[in-house]
Design a protein around this motif. Structure first.
Motif, mmCIF file in Angstrom:
data_model
loop_
_atom_site.group_PDB
_atom_site.id
_atom_site.type_symbol
_atom_site.label_atom_id
_atom_site.label_comp_id
_atom_site.label_asym_id
_atom_site.label_seq_id
_atom_site.Cartn_x
_atom_site.Cartn_y
_atom_site.Cartn_z
ATOM 1 N N ILE A 71 -6.424 -4.260 0.033
ATOM 2 C CA ILE A 71 -5.153 -3.573 -0.037
ATOM 3 C C ILE A 71 -5.075 -2.130 0.088
ATOM 4 N N PHE A 72 -5.823 -1.486 -0.812
ATOM 5 C CA PHE A 72 -5.684 -0.085 -1.133
ATOM 6 C C PHE A 72 -6.849 0.620 -0.359
ATOM 7 N N HIS A 121 0.856 -1.074 0.212
ATOM 8 C CA HIS A 121 0.123 -0.123 -0.001
ATOM 9 C C HIS A 121 0.960 1.177 -0.072
ATOM 10 N N LEU A 141 -6.633 6.268 -5.146
ATOM 11 C CA LEU A 141 -5.212 6.510 -4.916
ATOM 12 C C LEU A 141 -4.788 7.816 -5.091
ATOM 13 N N GLU A 185 -6.429 8.271 -1.016
ATOM 14 C CA GLU A 185 -5.376 7.251 -0.070
ATOM 15 C C GLU A 185 -4.147 8.244 0.156
ATOM 16 N N ARG A 217 -8.648 2.208 2.031
ATOM 17 C CA ARG A 217 -8.259 2.372 3.578
ATOM 18 C C ARG A 217 -8.935 3.600 4.051
#
Length: 504
Positions: free
Chosen positions: A378-379, A2, A431, A435, A381
């Motif tokens: 995984i990403f 990540h 992302l 993120e 979050r």
């Protein structure tokens, strides 16, 4: 993974470029899909003319006249170049005598129309006799198909078909009729769409059941089958009322939602099982590396990294018991779950995807769902990503299934490409805008993803054992809540854990 994907400069450039390019890809593919679907799906434009030239058309009824015991050898050919030669007999190595060593058998000079569509290579009684024929050179053949109303006809041996006077009609259709421009032909070739065009031509010319095979010489490459009910349900000849169309689309939407929910839930379940169980493979590798003198990978580090396995390893080690039974049990469990997941994939084909589709298309959908689940694991979050990504991914996949279920044989690969581009753009956007800012925020705030609290959303710790072992698999269906829905004492414990976590 990540942090490296977000903080790496090279990966950041790829993410930013993807965010700029993917919207244009979605727009271009959508603009391509709209005219192609309206012009080719549920339509038949080339095959009726070919059947008229082959005397397989009832002019009074305006419908095709193909008997139950007839096999059609359908050829897609380049151009209209035909050669005048005399037929020398059936080739035993060709499918039901449909293919001559020098090309495609077609009947006499009258079999070739101005459009280039040509007809049958048999006499009026259905017995094979050497008439004057024209032959399409074999180098101009693009694809060969074999069609029958029932699959059993195609399973018969050539000798049986000849002895019982089964008729084989040779139909040639120029590619220029299906793809009038070089741009459309390139698009169809790239999307592997010619098979779908032939399925639609046959289904909506005959409006009956059918079985189609794509041939490579005398070998079957791929096959499709459909029923008369499926043809009429997708595009009825007499049309349907607005009310009936509305309720049909509602039912299809419900089926699409249920289909994706099942696939997503089972795929997510398996991925979490695989992540939990596959970590056990690291311990034998670490033991082997230590026996070879390497110190880069130690069991102590693995115990802290994977506490749901490490706590069991430490208990067995302190008791002086062997570790192999523990590793073997986890490996067997992983293999069993893998077999169960593959069995689910096979069952979904018969339960959810009951229509013909391109070979391997269902596997591509399952693989794409696995990518979505892995990305979410995984990403996804931060609070914004958790709020946005699942909803948009769900909408994209439901759209894909709705499109597939509405028609008999639509443009599968093009629809999947649009869905993949949409989800790829959502991934890149999350992302870049959610993120990365969240990862650079204050680590002591509960909404900042860190090693001690990887996500900005939480659920109650219903068992003290969850601090060491992984939470039960049923918790993947438990709704997440924001930090402000928990008491301050619980949030203080999370902040204390962050203070105690070693900083690298």
């Amino acid at each position: 993974i990540h942090q490296r994907a977000i903080l790496s400069d090279s990966v950041r450039k790829v993410r930013l470029r993807a965010e700029r390019i993917l919207p244009w890809c979605v727009a271009g593919l959508s603009v391509l899909l709209l005219p192609l679907h309206s012009s080719y799906v549920g339509q038949a434009s080339c095959l009726p003319t070919a059947l008229q030239e082959a005397a397989l058309w009832d002019e009074a009824a305006g419908t095709a006249s193909v008997a139950e015991d007839v096999i059609l050898a359908l050829y897609l050919v380049d151009g209209n170049g035909l050669l005048d030669v005399r037929w020398q007999g059936l080739d035993a190595g060709s499918p039901q005598g449909a293919l001559h060593p020098e090309g495609v058998l077609t009947q006499g000079a009258s079999a070739t129309s101005q459009s280039g569509l040509s007809g049958t290579g048999e006499n009026s009684t259905g017995r094979w006799q050497p008439p004057e024929v024209r032959i399409v050179p074999s180098e101009s053949i693009v694809t060969l198909y074999r069609f029958a109303l029932d699959r059993e006809l195609t399973m018969m041996k050539e000798e049986t078909l000849k002895n019982h006077n089964f008729r084989v009609h040779n139909i040639t259709v120029p590619v220029s009729c299906l793809a009038p421009s070089i741009f459309i032909r390139v698009a169809f070739t790239a999307l592997d769409a010619f098979d779908g065009l032939v399925v639609n031509e046959l289904a909506y010319t005959l409006r009956s059941r059918g079985y189609l095979e794509r041939m490579d010489g005398s070998s079957k490459v791929e096959a499709w089958a459909w029923s008369a009910e499926q043809v009429e349900a997708a595009n009825p000849k007499e049309g349907r009322s607005v009310v009936a169309s509305f309720f049909r689309k509602v039912m299809i939407m419900m089926k699409s939602v249920i289909a994706f929910l099942l696939i997503s839930a089972i795929t997510g379940f398996f991925i979490r099982v695989a992540v939990n169980a596959s970590a056990v493979l690291m311990f034998p590798l670490a033991a082997f590396a230590q026996s070879m003198g390497s110190t880069r990978l130690s069991t102590g580090v693995l115990t802290r990294s994977f506490p749901w396995i490490g706590v069991h390893v430490e208990v067995l080690r302190r008791a002086g018991r062997p570790l192999w039974p523990l590793f073997r049990s986890h490996i067997i469990f992983l293999m069993l779950q893998s077999f169960a997941y593959l069995s689910c994939n096979l069952a979904w084909r018969f339960i959810l995807y009951r229509k013909s589709s391109p070979e391997g298309f269902e596997e591509r959908i399952f693989s794409f769902c696995s990518i979505l689940e892995l990305f979410g694991l995984i990403f996804v979050r931060s609070a914004n990503s958790i709020a946005v990504f699942p909803k948009l991914a769900f909408a994209s996949m439901v759209y894909l299934h709705f499109y597939l279920f509405c028609s008999l044989y639509p443009f599968h690969n093009l629809a999947l490409a649009i869905c993949a581009c949409v989800c790829g753009y959502v991934m890149a956007y999350c992302l870049n805008h959610f993120e990365e800012p969240a990862l650079r925020a204050d680590p002591y705030v509960p909404t900042t993803p860190t090693a001690s609290h990887p996500r900005a959303m939480y659920m109650p710790q219903l068992s003290p054992s969850w601090t060491l072992e992984s939470a039960p698999l049923w918790t993947m269906f438990y709704p997440l809540e924001p930090p402000n829905s928990f008491p301050e004492q619980a949030l203080r414990a999370i902040s204390n854990e962050e203070y105690l976590t070693p900083k690298v």
